[in-house]
Write an enzyme that holds these catalytic residues in place. Sequence first.
Site, short mmCIF file in Angstrom:
data_model
loop_
_atom_site.label_atom_id
_atom_site.label_comp_id
_atom_site.label_asym_id
_atom_site.label_seq_id
_atom_site.Cartn_x
_atom_site.Cartn_y
_atom_site.Cartn_z
N GLU A 38 0.86 -1.19 0.00
CA GLU A 38 0.00 0.00 0.00
C GLU A 38 0.89 1.23 0.00
OE1 GLU A 38 -3.29 -0.11 2.78
OE2 GLU A 38 -3.43 -2.27 2.57
N ARG A 77 -0.56 9.20 2.14
CA ARG A 77 -2.00 9.37 1.96
C ARG A 77 -2.42 10.85 1.93
NH1 ARG A 77 -5.41 5.53 5.76
NH2 ARG A 77 -4.68 3.92 4.33
N HIS A 103 -11.43 9.73 7.11
CA HIS A 103 -11.14 8.31 7.27
C HIS A 103 -10.66 7.95 8.67
CE1 HIS A 103 -10.03 4.30 6.02
NE2 HIS A 103 -8.75 4.48 6.28
N HIS A 159 -9.08 9.81 3.39
CA HIS A 159 -8.63 8.77 2.45
C HIS A 159 -8.85 9.29 1.04
CE1 HIS A 159 -8.08 4.94 0.48
NE2 HIS A 159 -7.73 4.41 1.64
N ARG A 191 -1.20 8.91 9.23
CA ARG A 191 -1.03 7.49 9.51
C ARG A 191 -0.63 6.70 8.26
NH1 ARG A 191 -4.21 3.13 9.05
NH2 ARG A 191 -6.14 4.27 8.68
#
Length: 518
Positions: free
Chosen positions: A115, A295, A350, A229, A385
């Site tokens: 990811e 992200r 998110h 997100h 995160r």
Amino acid sequence: MTMQERTTDLLVVGSGVAGCAAALAGARAGADVTLATKATRPEESTSYWAQGGVAVTRGDPEAFRADILEAADGAADPEAVDVLVDSADEAVEDVFVETLGVEFDGDDIPDYGREAAHSEARILHVDASTGKHVLAPFLNHLADHDAVEILEDTAALELLTHEGRVHGAMLERDGEWAPCFAGATVLATGGIGACYGRSTNPETATGDGIAMAALAGADLEDMEYVQFHPTAFAGEAPRASKRSGEAAERGEADGDGQGTFLLSEAVRGEGALLRNRDDERFMPEYHADAELAPRDVVARAVEAERDRTGEVYLDVGPLDFEAEFPDLTAECEKRGVDPTEGIPVAPAEHFLCGGIDVDTEGRASLDRLFAVGECARTGVHGANRLASTSLLEALVWGLRAGEAAGGFEAEKIETPELLDRDPTLPEGFAEEKSVRLRRVMDEYVGIERTPEDLGRAQAVLRRLKGEVDAYTRTRTSRSLYELRGTCVTALLVARAAAEQEESRGCHHLVEEPTADAD
Ligand code: SIN
């Protein structure tokens, strides 16, 4: 069933992975555990909805540590990161594999996923619905455990405190409430999705634990770091881009978060690309790691390209999407979207990286209060995160907190009187207030912020909270307390953001004021 006063060694509030792990560890430490959850079904939990998976070290803890610190934009607490990384493999093996029998994808060698912002593939997963494959057996395991009692459909309204120590919480079910006195209390109430119009969280994520802890005087930290997100389903099928015009006609437009679901970062990890309405791949212009940038960077880029061109979609052409992501294919099809035509995406709230400030065993600043999972700020996530570390953090801190909190005896104290002079609220009261709150948060405390907007947000949120407080002084109902929870939490986020003078990670300041929301 009537609600009765009770005593327990350990009260855990919340039934996601963090709450379950705390309950398990408390029981292992010899405590009798009461797990109160306002959910009536396990899917009413953010953990259940988690897609990507659980990151592990794959024998290279240094690389994992470096990726977490890098994604966190210099704001993570290195000691907390060490705890997470050093405990990861053992905790996953002990609980998920040996105790719960979770079968992660892959045969002899796990099918590690990759990811964004991970330097290597290290994510254990079950298709793209890891959360449900972990949480369902976890709840079943606890339901069979002699030392654990699960109270479903049971909300915690307030913490019971005396002279700086927490003695449990006032619990509510079916409109009745009673104190639950506990030797220690673990809050595992999840995130704050209900503060925003579009969120990947379930509706139940109303910030209850954060609000209860704040109102009881616990310290909070990093509340400004709300992670968006980048690729939540945008609620509409692709429209008039250069691609198929037919695809434009399909899909159920909603635009307000209803029907939103996550297109896991794992999809980009497997090679999917982000394109704008002009079919241009834009991420390489924003970051050297393109679609696999951190992200917060990808979320801002997607927002900017949507503003500039009107649409962003996930191009799954480079992979065999149906074979690799059958669950996500089914979600697209439910909404009339053919993934091979491109999946429209937009950022959505998110994860809250901050929360109730805790130490490496989940201890909050109030005596006998612990917090774990998304409502806690462990310091692992800093300002942003890293993907697939939330279930892991929930597991690791849940186990540590449950063990540390499992050794106290309950003591009865005088409890606050909750009033119920008039159980009815004016028609549409809660709905009207929460729509207003979400609009303020979307417009003023979103992906891009300005000092002026944050000032406006605080003014409106203070008024809103005042209006809600006026009712909670004479009425007691779960929906009213949830509304109070979102007001308190939203105000804490706006206030923390206003105090932060520089952009970092998810907190991004821009010069231009954004549109009016009130
Ligand atoms: C995702 O699957 O993209 C979400 C994983 C995460 O939030 O860590």
